[in-house]
Design an enzyme around this catalytic site. Structure first.
Site, PDB file in Angstrom:
ATOM      1  N   HIS A 213      36.927  45.708   4.633  1.00 28.88           N
ATOM      2  CA  HIS A 213      35.819  45.649   5.595  1.00 28.88           C
ATOM      3  C   HIS A 213      34.687  44.755   5.117  1.00 28.88           C
ATOM      4  CE1 HIS A 213      33.879  48.941   3.139  1.00 28.88           C
ATOM      5  NE2 HIS A 213      32.805  48.270   3.488  1.00 28.88           N
TER       6      HIS A 213
ATOM      7  N   ASP B  55      41.963  50.085   3.503  1.00 23.20           N
ATOM      8  CA  ASP B  55      40.739  49.283   3.388  1.00 23.20           C
ATOM      9  C   ASP B  55      40.673  48.664   1.989  1.00 23.20           C
ATOM     10  OD1 ASP B  55      38.295  48.148   3.784  1.00 23.20           O
ATOM     11  OD2 ASP B  55      37.154  50.023   3.823  1.00 23.20           O
TER      12      ASP B  55
ATOM     13  N   SER C  15      29.447  48.863  -1.298  1.00 20.70           N
ATOM     14  CA  SER C  15      30.616  48.792  -0.430  1.00 20.70           C
ATOM     15  C   SER C  15      31.666  47.928  -1.116  1.00 20.70           C
ATOM     16  CB  SER C  15      30.257  48.166   0.919  1.00 20.70           C
ATOM     17  OG  SER C  15      29.565  49.069   1.727  1.00 20.70           O
TER      18      SER C  15
END
Length: 379
Positions: free
Chosen positions: A160, A224, A324
């Protein structure tokens, strides 16, 4: 008479030079060898002109002792150089195999000083921490995601971090060796000394390899995970080193429930700007998988799979989320080594906006479930 002799000698010298030059030019276009008069081949972009005994394709033919007519004709089309009686052929470029490092070549940092608070890191701690840098409108270059250096050529991060950022952002490079974003190089003061690291390194990203089954619009965020292939190999130093991956299948079978794990980075997030100026560390506990799947995330309609792991901090803080795409890691002695070292357990995928707790944990992609995919795509 002397003038005539000098003129004749000069003409002879020029004639010889012209013949040599003519032969040199001719030989650059054609060579005479065991393959007869053959024009020199121009190698294609996926080939290189190498000596015959380093080309597997040629070696396969020479093992038989003699060539067929078709093989000899084919080799004429591949002959690219004939120098000092040595043949060179256009041969497919040999793929250089990149191995995953194992301890003690990964997962270690070598500080001999004690410097720690609950959140601050030492200047050379977690040297695999990577910052992913984007070009944004207004000629701004900023980072909103992290990753983990796993080889001299690859950074592992979340898919992502590439596919879900705004369309007007462009992924530029990976920054390695950063500790304090306000200075370069960085320095840390101790009672009796000042320690400085090397300047950070920005390495361009050559290719992004997302997991083929990742669906960016899915609430589940399964698969992911992504690999960033760098333009060139980075040099390992005290401040730039890889983290170990769970190569041994036994590590993938370990149950980390209630184990203390660590996350480090600059609190980088592709949606929010509340990032840290210095590298931080937070200590989390792994949450029971069934409780995370059934009791916590069921209400959000997100399905936590066996390829994900949940972790959160004991007491909620104002802001404690990792980068992230950053690393969820654990130090210990694993089957692959007798040395205590860090293994990359998970990659930060999604979770609460500000602080993941044991009652509202963050969800990480479980790296051990993707080892075959990682190994396949680094080579």
């Amino acid at each position: 008479m002397e003038k005539i002799i000098c003129c004749l000698l000069l003409c002879a010298v020029l004639l010889v030079n012209n013949l040599v030059e003519s032969r040199r030019v001719s030989s650059s276009r054609r060579v005479s060898s065991r393959y007869g008069d053959a024009s020199l081949a121009t190698c294609s972009s996926d080939e290189e002109c190498i000596i015959h005994n380093e080309c597997d394709e040629v070696n396969q033919m020479t093992k038989k002792g003699r060539f067929t007519y078709e093989e000899e004709a084919y080799l004429r089309t591949k002959l690219c150089k004939f120098y000092r009686r040595v043949h060179h052929f256009c041969c497919k470029k040999q793929k250089v195999s990149i191995r995953l490092p194992q301890a003690p070549d990964c997962g270690l940092y070598f500080s001999d000083r004690i410097y720690s608070t609950s959140e601050d890191t030492y200047i050379d701690q977690y040297p695999w921490t990577a910052m992913i840098m984007y070009s944004k409108p207004g000629n701004r270059i900023e980072s909103h995601c992290g990753g983990s250096l796993i080889t001299e050529r690859h950074v592992l991060t979340a898919a992502h971090c590439y596919s879900k950022v705004p369309k007007n952002w462009k992924l530029l490079h990976v920054r390695l060796g950063e500790w304090d974003r306000r200075s370069n190089p960085d320095c840390m003061e101790f009672i009796n000394e000042v320690v400085c690291n090397d300047p950070y390194v920005d390495v361009p990203v050559k290719k992004v390899i997302e997991h083929p089954n990742y669906k960016k619009y899915s609430l589940n965020q399964h698969n992911d995970i992504a690999l960033l292939e760098l333009e060139y190999n980075v040099k390992f130093t005290t401040y730039v080193r890889p983290i170990c991956l769970p190569i041994d299948p036994r590590i993938g079978q370990m149950n980390f429930t209630s184990h203390s794990v660590e996350v480090s980075g600059f609190q980088l997030n592709e949606k929010y700007a509340n990032s840290s100026l210095t590298k931080k560390v937070y200590y989390l506990n792994v949450v029971d998988h069934d409780r995370c799947r059934q009791d916590i995330y069921t209400g959000s309609k997100a399905m936590v799979s066996n390829s994900q792991i949940c972790a959160g901090i004991e007491e909620e803080k104002e802001f404690c989320n990792p980068d992230s795409g950053g690393s969820l890691m654990k130090e210990g002695i694993y089957p692959t080594s007798k040395f205590p070292h860090y293994q990359l357990i998970g990659i930060q995928s999604y979770g609460p906006e500000r602080c993941a707790t044991q009652y509202n944990p963050g969800v990480y992609t479980l790296v051990s479930q993707y080892m075959d995919w990682i190994v396949e795509n680094i080579n």
